[in-house]
Design a protein around this motif. Structure first.
Motif, PDB file in Angstrom:
ATOM      1  N   ARG A   1     -40.364 -34.570  -9.558  1.00 49.54           N
ATOM      2  CA  ARG A   1     -40.035 -35.513  -8.676  1.00 49.54           C
ATOM      3  C   ARG A   1     -38.485 -35.438  -8.448  1.00 49.54           C
ATOM      4  NH1 ARG A   1     -38.584 -39.500 -12.443  1.00 49.54           N
ATOM      5  NH2 ARG A   1     -40.663 -39.777 -12.777  1.00 49.54           N
TER       6      ARG A   1
ATOM      7  N   SER B   1     -53.593 -40.493  -2.876  1.00 46.25           N
ATOM      8  CA  SER B   1     -52.194 -40.728  -3.038  1.00 46.25           C
ATOM      9  C   SER B   1     -51.277 -39.571  -2.780  1.00 46.25           C
ATOM     10  CB  SER B   1     -51.954 -41.260  -4.331  1.00 46.25           C
ATOM     11  OG  SER B   1     -50.378 -41.863  -4.525  1.00 46.25           O
TER      12      SER B   1
ATOM     13  N   ARG C   1     -48.749 -39.348   0.316  1.00 43.92           N
ATOM     14  CA  ARG C   1     -47.223 -38.913   0.133  1.00 43.92           C
ATOM     15  C   ARG C   1     -46.942 -37.763   0.718  1.00 43.92           C
ATOM     16  NH1 ARG C   1     -44.433 -40.204  -5.767  1.00 43.92           N
ATOM     17  NH2 ARG C   1     -42.556 -38.405  -5.671  1.00 43.92           N
TER      18      ARG C   1
ATOM     19  N   GLN D   1     -36.982 -44.044  -2.294  1.00 43.02           N
ATOM     20  CA  GLN D   1     -38.491 -44.338  -2.218  1.00 43.02           C
ATOM     21  C   GLN D   1     -39.554 -43.773  -3.152  1.00 43.02           C
ATOM     22  OE1 GLN D   1     -40.270 -44.572   1.649  1.00 43.02           O
ATOM     23  NE2 GLN D   1     -42.115 -45.740   0.917  1.00 43.02           N
ATOM     24  N   GLU D   2     -39.484 -42.475  -3.251  1.00 39.09           N
ATOM     25  CA  GLU D   2     -40.335 -41.892  -4.068  1.00 39.09           C
ATOM     26  C   GLU D   2     -40.074 -41.948  -5.560  1.00 39.09           C
ATOM     27  OE1 GLU D   2     -40.651 -37.686  -3.108  1.00 39.09           O
ATOM     28  OE2 GLU D   2     -41.856 -37.963  -1.271  1.00 39.09           O
TER      29      GLU D   2
ATOM     30  N   GLU E   1     -41.473 -45.448  -6.500  1.00 40.68           N
ATOM     31  CA  GLU E   1     -42.634 -45.426  -6.724  1.00 40.68           C
ATOM     32  C   GLU E   1     -43.211 -44.808  -7.910  1.00 40.68           C
ATOM     33  OE1 GLU E   1     -43.948 -45.318  -1.733  1.00 40.68           O
ATOM     34  OE2 GLU E   1     -43.955 -43.337  -3.125  1.00 40.68           O
ATOM     35  N   ASP E   2     -42.468 -43.732  -8.310  1.00 36.89           N
ATOM     36  CA  ASP E   2     -42.993 -42.755  -9.433  1.00 36.89           C
ATOM     37  C   ASP E   2     -42.697 -43.944 -11.036  1.00 36.89           C
ATOM     38  OD1 ASP E   2     -43.900 -40.562  -8.170  1.00 36.89           O
ATOM     39  OD2 ASP E   2     -41.925 -39.678  -8.361  1.00 36.89           O
TER      40      ASP E   2
ATOM     41  N   ASP F   1     -42.027 -47.245 -11.163  1.00 42.69           N
ATOM     42  CA  ASP F   1     -42.499 -48.705 -10.825  1.00 42.69           C
ATOM     43  C   ASP F   1     -43.837 -48.935 -11.279  1.00 42.69           C
ATOM     44  OD1 ASP F   1     -42.883 -51.305 -10.158  1.00 42.69           O
ATOM     45  OD2 ASP F   1     -43.146 -51.026  -7.877  1.00 42.69           O
TER      46      ASP F   1
ATOM     47  N   GLY G   1     -45.927 -51.930  -9.852  1.00 40.47           N
ATOM     48  CA  GLY G   1     -45.841 -52.050  -8.184  1.00 40.47           C
ATOM     49  C   GLY G   1     -45.160 -53.261  -7.778  1.00 40.47           C
TER      50      GLY G   1
ATOM     51  N   GLY H   1     -42.228 -52.958  -6.578  1.00 40.59           N
ATOM     52  CA  GLY H   1     -41.139 -52.522  -5.762  1.00 40.59           C
ATOM     53  C   GLY H   1     -39.586 -52.598  -6.476  1.00 40.59           C
TER      54      GLY H   1
ATOM     55  N   ASN I   1     -33.648 -50.907  -4.599  1.00 41.01           N
ATOM     56  CA  ASN I   1     -33.323 -49.419  -3.983  1.00 41.01           C
ATOM     57  C   ASN I   1     -32.027 -49.108  -3.745  1.00 41.01           C
ATOM     58  OD1 ASN I   1     -36.134 -49.616  -3.504  1.00 41.01           O
ATOM     59  ND2 ASN I   1     -36.121 -48.757  -1.203  1.00 41.01           N
TER      60      ASN I   1
END
Length: 317
Positions: A26, A152, A156, A195-196, A199-200, A202, A205, A207, A252
């Motif tokens: 990541r 997914s 991605r 964003q990535e 997502e990794d 969270d 889900g 956000g 974010n």
């Protein structure tokens, strides 16, 4: 300190296809100087990789102390650009940045030859997709146990590839492919990095990242394991520094502030650290003698007892 800097590699493609470069690690802030955590009291491994580069560090791990010192002396001569017998902060900073750039170049070169199948100096999205996922694509991953994970990963990858492809022609030049593999190095990719990251981490889900997700990404205790002090420190950092609007979550903007710290120059900080640790006469520059007297800080690795536990091996610089 961050104990876990990378996601576990998903090794489902087996021998039939290549592993997915974007899933190897990541992206967090800049390309790290080292995978190791930097602890000034026990920071030999971090300094080792920061100074030599990750691949070169592996070579030094195979050497005896005498061999390490000989090779280190040769490197010092290369760092001393003005040949005045001293290594200044500027020269050391330049060297560490050089090692960072070389690591990225070598990583891109390694993947480039795997994906540029027709050797035309470009990599198309279809070329990349078929090389990476082609073995399973015909059946839409129906033969794969974890179909959702594969889909997914493909989604991605496609999103990152299209973001890196600035002219939108579906083909990555070497610079665009570098942005695909190392988006943290490119300003136009930074929103994607954030964003990535969200997502990794969270897991529910929604956000955004709560304290349990933040800590859980770094530390997963075994049954009955006591939470170490550094985790408690990270909890404090979350509340006092990361969560700037004090709503209990990282959005974010807060994640961007965390993983993209702007003007923080890790190479500059590492150069200052190495000079501070080895500048015995405190003249703000170091000589070859001072460096060799502290050779373990630059090239030593605790894993190999600074080279003493491994057999000799001679490699070219």
């Amino acid at each position: 300190m961050k104990l876990l800097r990378s996601l576990a590699s998903i090794c489902l493609l087996a021998a039939a296809a290549l592993s997915v470069p974007t899933q190897e690690k990541r992206v967090h802030h800049q390309a790290d100087l080292s995978d190791r955590a930097h602890d000034d009291s026990h920071g030999f491994q971090y300094d080792h990789e920061a100074f030599l580069g990750k691949e070169e560090a592996k070579t030094f791990d195979q050497l005896t102390p005498e061999e390490s010192k000989d090779k280190l002396a040769m490197i010092v001569d290369r760092i001393d650009a003005d040949k005045d017998g001293y290594i200044s902060h500027t020269e050391l900073h330049h060297w560490i940045k050089h090692r960072q750039r070389r690591y990225i170049e070598e990583n891109v070169n390694k993947h480039w030859k795997d994906y540029d199948k027709n050797q035309d100096g470009k990599i198309g999205w279809e070329e990349y997709k078929n090389t990476t996922y082609g073995f399973y694509l015909g059946e839409e991953f129906d033969d794969v146990e974890d179909k959702a994970t594969y889909r997914s990963m493909l989604t991605r990858d496609e999103r990152r590839f299209k973001t890196a492809d600035r002219d939108g022609d579906g083909i990555a030049t070497r610079e665009e492919f570098t942005a695909f593999l190392h988006p943290e190095e490119f300003d136009y990719m930074k929103d994607l990095v954030v964003q990535e990251t969200v997502e990794d981490i969270d897991t529910n889900g929604d956000g955004k990242i709560n304290i349990n997700e933040y800590i859980g990404d770094m530390f997963s205790p075994e049954s009955g394991e006591k939470e170490p002090d550094w985790v408690q420190t990270e909890r404090k950092h979350f509340h006092e520094f990361r969560d700037t609007n004090k709503d209990g979550y990282l959005d974010n903007a807060e994640v961007a502030h965390w993983v993209l710290p702007g003007e923080v120059d890790h190479a500059d900080n590492e150069a200052k650290h190495l000079i501070h640790e080895t500048d015995t006469d405190k003249d703000q520059k170091i000589t070859k003698k001072e460096i060799l007297a502290n050779w373990n800080i630059f090239v030593g690795s605790q894993v190999t007892n600074y080279g003493e536990d491994l057999t000799k091996r001679h490699d070219e610089l």
